[in-house]
Design a protein around this motif. Structure first.
Motif, PDB file in Angstrom:
ATOM      1  N   ALA A  27       0.828  -1.210   0.000  1.00 49.63           N
ATOM      2  CA  ALA A  27       0.000   0.000   0.000  1.00 49.63           C
ATOM      3  C   ALA A  27       0.862   1.260   0.000  1.00 49.63           C
ATOM      4  O   ALA A  27       0.416   2.323   0.396  1.00 49.63           O
ATOM      5  CB  ALA A  27      -0.929   0.002   1.212  1.00 49.63           C
ATOM      6  N   THR A  28       2.102   1.122  -0.470  1.00 45.59           N
ATOM      7  CA  THR A  28       3.029   2.260  -0.460  1.00 45.59           C
ATOM      8  C   THR A  28       2.931   3.123  -1.706  1.00 45.59           C
ATOM      9  O   THR A  28       3.376   4.272  -1.707  1.00 45.59           O
ATOM     10  CB  THR A  28       4.481   1.767  -0.354  1.00 45.59           C
ATOM     11  N   GLY A  29       2.417   2.563  -2.802  1.00 42.86           N
ATOM     12  CA  GLY A  29       2.436   3.293  -4.064  1.00 42.86           C
ATOM     13  C   GLY A  29       3.763   3.204  -4.789  1.00 42.86           C
ATOM     14  O   GLY A  29       3.936   3.817  -5.844  1.00 42.86           O
ATOM     15  N   VAL A  30       4.716   2.453  -4.248  1.00 39.82           N
ATOM     16  CA  VAL A  30       5.999   2.213  -4.919  1.00 39.82           C
ATOM     17  C   VAL A  30       5.814   0.988  -5.812  1.00 39.82           C
ATOM     18  O   VAL A  30       5.705  -0.140  -5.328  1.00 39.82           O
ATOM     19  CB  VAL A  30       7.139   1.988  -3.915  1.00 39.82           C
ATOM     20  N   ILE A  31       5.765   1.208  -7.109  1.00 36.95           N
ATOM     21  CA  ILE A  31       5.381   0.147  -8.040  1.00 36.95           C
ATOM     22  C   ILE A  31       6.426  -0.967  -8.096  1.00 36.95           C
ATOM     23  O   ILE A  31       6.096  -2.152  -8.088  1.00 36.95           O
ATOM     24  CB  ILE A  31       5.146   0.747  -9.444  1.00 36.95           C
ATOM     25  N   LEU A  32       7.694  -0.588  -8.146  1.00 34.05           N
ATOM     26  CA  LEU A  32       8.780  -1.567  -8.231  1.00 34.05           C
ATOM     27  C   LEU A  32       9.513  -1.595  -6.892  1.00 34.05           C
ATOM     28  O   LEU A  32      10.689  -1.266  -6.808  1.00 34.05           O
ATOM     29  CB  LEU A  32       9.747  -1.206  -9.357  1.00 34.05           C
ATOM     30  N   HIS A  33       8.831  -1.987  -5.849  1.00 36.10           N
ATOM     31  CA  HIS A  33       9.411  -1.942  -4.502  1.00 36.10           C
ATOM     32  C   HIS A  33      10.472  -3.031  -4.377  1.00 36.10           C
ATOM     33  O   HIS A  33      10.166  -4.227  -4.370  1.00 36.10           O
ATOM     34  CB  HIS A  33       8.306  -2.143  -3.468  1.00 36.10           C
ATOM     35  N   THR A  34      11.727  -2.624  -4.277  1.00 38.91           N
ATOM     36  CA  THR A  34      12.836  -3.577  -4.234  1.00 38.91           C
ATOM     37  C   THR A  34      12.672  -4.582  -3.108  1.00 38.91           C
ATOM     38  O   THR A  34      12.919  -5.782  -3.279  1.00 38.91           O
ATOM     39  CB  THR A  34      14.173  -2.830  -4.080  1.00 38.91           C
ATOM     40  N   ASN A  35      12.243  -4.111  -1.938  1.00 40.02           N
ATOM     41  CA  ASN A  35      12.143  -4.999  -0.781  1.00 40.02           C
ATOM     42  C   ASN A  35      10.941  -5.943  -0.858  1.00 40.02           C
ATOM     43  O   ASN A  35      10.854  -6.897  -0.081  1.00 40.02           O
ATOM     44  CB  ASN A  35      12.060  -4.178   0.508  1.00 40.02           C
ATOM     45  N   LEU A  36      10.028  -5.677  -1.776  1.00 36.16           N
ATOM     46  CA  LEU A  36       8.835  -6.512  -1.908  1.00 36.16           C
ATOM     47  C   LEU A  36       8.833  -7.338  -3.189  1.00 36.16           C
ATOM     48  O   LEU A  36       7.830  -7.963  -3.514  1.00 36.16           O
ATOM     49  CB  LEU A  36       7.571  -5.647  -1.846  1.00 36.16           C
ATOM     50  N   GLY A  37       9.946  -7.319  -3.942  1.00 36.70           N
ATOM     51  CA  GLY A  37      10.037  -8.195  -5.105  1.00 36.70           C
ATOM     52  C   GLY A  37      10.002  -7.513  -6.456  1.00 36.70           C
ATOM     53  O   GLY A  37       9.957  -8.172  -7.485  1.00 36.70           O
ATOM     54  N   ARG A  38       9.998  -6.171  -6.473  1.00 39.28           N
ATOM     55  CA  ARG A  38      10.000  -5.413  -7.734  1.00 39.28           C
ATOM     56  C   ARG A  38       8.773  -5.712  -8.590  1.00 39.28           C
ATOM     57  O   ARG A  38       7.665  -5.709  -8.095  1.00 39.28           O
ATOM     58  CB  ARG A  38      11.299  -5.655  -8.496  1.00 39.28           C
ATOM     59  N   ALA A  39       8.959  -5.970  -9.876  1.00 39.49           N
ATOM     60  CA  ALA A  39       7.821  -6.058 -10.797  1.00 39.49           C
ATOM     61  C   ALA A  39       6.980  -7.303 -10.537  1.00 39.49           C
ATOM     62  O   ALA A  39       7.507  -8.405 -10.375  1.00 39.49           O
ATOM     63  CB  ALA A  39       8.314  -6.059 -12.240  1.00 39.49           C
ATOM     64  N   LEU A  40       5.651  -7.102 -10.518  1.00 38.82           N
ATOM     65  CA  LEU A  40       4.742  -8.239 -10.483  1.00 38.82           C
ATOM     66  C   LEU A  40       4.620  -8.803 -11.895  1.00 38.82           C
ATOM     67  O   LEU A  40       4.478  -8.057 -12.860  1.00 38.82           O
ATOM     68  CB  LEU A  40       3.369  -7.803  -9.980  1.00 38.82           C
ATOM     69  N   LEU A  41       4.659 -10.113 -12.003  1.00 35.98           N
ATOM     70  CA  LEU A  41       4.491 -10.749 -13.306  1.00 35.98           C
ATOM     71  C   LEU A  41       3.023 -10.711 -13.725  1.00 35.98           C
ATOM     72  O   LEU A  41       2.120 -10.693 -12.888  1.00 35.98           O
ATOM     73  CB  LEU A  41       4.955 -12.203 -13.252  1.00 35.98           C
ATOM     74  N   SER A  42       2.801 -10.735 -15.012  1.00 42.39           N
ATOM     75  CA  SER A  42       1.447 -10.900 -15.511  1.00 42.39           C
ATOM     76  C   SER A  42       0.997 -12.320 -15.183  1.00 42.39           C
ATOM     77  O   SER A  42       1.830 -13.226 -15.010  1.00 42.39           O
ATOM     78  CB  SER A  42       1.397 -10.667 -17.022  1.00 42.39           C
ATOM     79  N   PRO A  43      -0.323 -12.555 -15.081  1.00 39.75           N
ATOM     80  CA  PRO A  43      -0.794 -13.926 -14.825  1.00 39.75           C
ATOM     81  C   PRO A  43      -0.275 -14.919 -15.865  1.00 39.75           C
ATOM     82  O   PRO A  43       0.048 -16.061 -15.529  1.00 39.75           O
ATOM     83  CB  PRO A  43      -2.314 -13.787 -14.894  1.00 39.75           C
ATOM     84  N   GLU A  44      -0.176 -14.476 -17.126  1.00 40.81           N
ATOM     85  CA  GLU A  44       0.317 -15.370 -18.183  1.00 40.81           C
ATOM     86  C   GLU A  44       1.785 -15.722 -17.974  1.00 40.81           C
ATOM     87  O   GLU A  44       2.198 -16.877 -18.165  1.00 40.81           O
ATOM     88  CB  GLU A  44       0.122 -14.718 -19.549  1.00 40.81           C
TER      89      GLU A  44
END
Length: 446
Positions: A71-88
Motif C-alpha cells: 500500500a506504499t504506491g511504490v510500483i517496483l518496490h525492491t524490498n517486496l520483489g520489484r515487478a509483479l508478473l502478468s498472470p500469463e
C-alpha cells in the motif's frame, strides 16, 4: 537453577510446535534456547528457555516468504520483489517448474539444442538488435561484459556515472572484481567528449556509459551523448557499451495511450540506444520491462558470441522458469499487449478510478480519513525523481498502526509521513481491498 529444572527438548517442542514451521527446525531452535539459558547460570529462570525459543520461532516465522499487501504506491518496490508478473508470465513459469520442457532441446532434430533460442530472437527483435543474451540480473550482465571484453585493461567511466545501488552494489567494486581497471574521467557534474577522447591514450578495452537510474545530477551539468560516444568508439575501433539499467523498451512508451507521460522523462529507451549505434546495451528484465529478474544484453552478434562462450556465462545463466516468464513478457510487447502488464496497468491507472477505490476502502473500514492529491513512485532505481500523481488516503492513525498493519495475518506495508498513515491504492490489488479495509479498522479503532 539446576540442569534438572530446565524443560526437556521434547516437552518444549511439543508446546511450541504449531505446524507453521518444520518440527526439525523447531527442535533445533528449542535446543539452542535451552543451551542459551543454561549458560546464563544460577540467576536464570527455567521459564526463560520457553520465552527465548518462542521469540526465535516467531522471528523465523516472520522471515518466511509470505504475501504482502503493498500500500506504499511504490510500483517496483525492491524490498517486496520489484515487478509483479502478468498472470500469463506467472503461469508460464509455473509450467516450467511442474513439467519438462525444451529448455536445451531441439524438437526438430531430437538432439540437444541451444538454450532459449526463441527468447534470444524475441529480445533482439523487440530492441532492433542483431542478437541477445540473457543472464540472471543486470549486474551480472555488466560483470560478464567486463570479464569478457575488458579483463586486465582500462575502462573509462565518467565520475558522474560511478553508481551505487541498494545491496552494496558499487560500480567501481564490480569493475575491480572483473579484473578490469577503472579509469575515472571528467568530474561529478561534467564529463565531455574530450574526456573520453583523452582516455584513448590509455588504450582502453571499450567505452562504457552508465545511466544513473537511481539519482539525477542537476544544475551546472554536462554529459556526453551516447551518439557522440558511438562515433568516437567507431573511429578508435572500440566497442561502446551502454548500461541502460531499468529497461524501458521504447522511450516513447507507445503501449500507453496519448503522449509519453512526464514521469518517464529522461529514461532512455533500449530501442533508441540500439538505433543510436551502441554495440552492446544492457538492461533489467524486472524493472520497467515488467518481467522476472534478469539481465538482458542486446547488440552485435560478434560480441554476443564472445560473451556466450565465456565460462562465466554458464554461471550467470537463467533457469527455465525465468526464461518462460521473460518470453511471455516480451511477447506482450510484440503483440501490442504491454499495457496489460501489471507495472504499466498500475502506472497508468485512471486517477478517478483510484479515488473511487480509495473511498470504498475508507467506507468499508469505517474510519476517519481523507483522500488527498499525492503521488506514487517507480522505485527500484528506476526513473529517479519521477512522481506519478494520484489520490492517496491520509489517516491520523494511532502511533502503532503502522506496525499493527505489518503484524496482520496478511501483512500490509503502508507509508508514514509527518505522523500520518498514507495508503496508496495504486499498488493494491482489487482482491486485497476487503482485507486492507478490515486491517485498517482493526489498527485504527483498537
Amino acid at each position: 537453577m539446576t540442569l534438572r529444572d530446565l524443560p526437556s527438548v521434547d516437552r518444549l517442542t511439543s508446546e511450541l510446535h504449531d505446524g507453521s514451521l518444520p518440527r526439525s527446525l523447531v527442535v533445533a531452535v528449542v535446543r539452542d534456547a535451552i543451551e542459551e539459558v543454561r549458560h546464563l547460570g544460577d540467576g536464570a529462570e527455567p521459564s526463560q528457555a520457553r520465552e527465548v525459543a518462542r521469540r526465535q520461532l516467531n522471528l523465523l516465522a516472520r522471515h518466511r516468504p509470505v504475501r504482502i499487501i503493498n500500500a506504499t504506491g511504490v510500483i517496483l518496490h525492491t524490498n517486496l520483489g520489484r515487478a509483479l508478473l502478468s498472470p500469463e508470465a506467472a503461469a508460464a513459469a509455473t509450467t516450467a517448474h511442474l513439467f519438462y520442457g525444451n529448455v536445451e532441446f531441439d524438437l526438430t532434430t531430437g538432439e540437444r539444442g541451444a538454450r532459449a533460442p526463441y527468447l534470444r530472437r524475441l529480445a533482439a527483435h523487440q530492441t532492433g538488435a542483431e542478437d541477445a543474451l540473457v543472464v540472471n540480473n543486470n549486474a551480472g550482465a555488466l560483470f560478464l561484459v567486463l570479464l569478457t571484453l575488458a579483463a586486465g585493461r582500462p575502462v573509462p567511466v565518467s565520475r558522474g556515472e560511478l553508481i551505487e545501488i541498494g545491496g552494496s552494489y558499487r560500480l567501481p567494486d564490480l569493475i575491480a572484481a572483473s579484473g578490469a581497471v577503472l579509469l575515472e574521467i571528467g568530474t561529478t557534474n561534467r564529463t565531455r567528449l574530450a574526456d573520453y577522447r583523452a582516455a584513448l591514450s590509455h588504450q582502453p578495452s571499450l567505452l562504457l556509459k552508465v545511466h544513473p537510474s537511481n539519482y539525477r545530477v542537476e544544475g551546472f551539468t554536462e554529459a556526453t551523448e551516447l551518439g557522440d560516444l558511438v562515433n568516437l568508439g567507431r573511429g578508435a575501433g572500440l566497442p561502446v557499451v551502454f548500461d541502460a539499467g531499468s529497461g524501458l523498451l521504447d522511450q516513447n512508451a507507445p503501449w500507453l495511450p496519448g503522449p509519453t507521460p512526464p514521469w518517464l522523462e529522461g529514461e532512455p529507451g533500449i530501442r533508441q540506444a540500439v538505433e543510436t549505434g551502441a554495440d552492446l546495451v544492457l538492461f533489467s528484465g524486472d524493472k520497467l520491462l515488467g518481467g522476472p529478474q534478469a539481465g538482458i544484453i542486446v547488440g552485435r552478434t560478434a560480441l554476443i558470441d564472445q560473451l556466450r562462450r565465456h565460462p562465466a556465462a554458464r554461471a550467470l545463466r537463467i533457469d527455465a522458469a525465468t526464461a518462460a516468464a521473460l518470453t511471455v513478457t516480451l511477447e506482450a510487447y510484440a503483440s501490442g499487449r504491454a499495457a496489460d502488464l501489471p507495472v504499466w496497468k498500475m502506472a497508468a491507472s485512471d486517477p478517478s478510478h483510484l479515488e473511487a477505490r480509495a473511498q470504498a476502502i475508507l467506507t468499508a473500514a469505517g474510519i476517519e480519513g481523507r483522500i488527498v492529491e499525492g503521488h506514487s513512485t517507480w522505485g527500484a532505481g528506476s526513473a529517479p525523481g519521477a512522481l506519478i500523481p494520484g489520490p492517496v488516503i491520509e489517516i491520523a492513525a494511532p502511533q502503532d498502526a503502522f506496525t499493527q498493519l505489518l503484524g496482520s495475518d496478511l501483512p500490509i506495508l503502508a507509508r508514514r509521513h509527518r505522523g500520518l498513515l498514507i495508503i496508496d491504492v495504486r499498488t493494491v490489488s482489487p482482491d486485497e481491498e476487503q482485507q486492507l479495509a478490515a486491517a485498517l479498522r482493526a489498527a485504527c479503532l483498537s
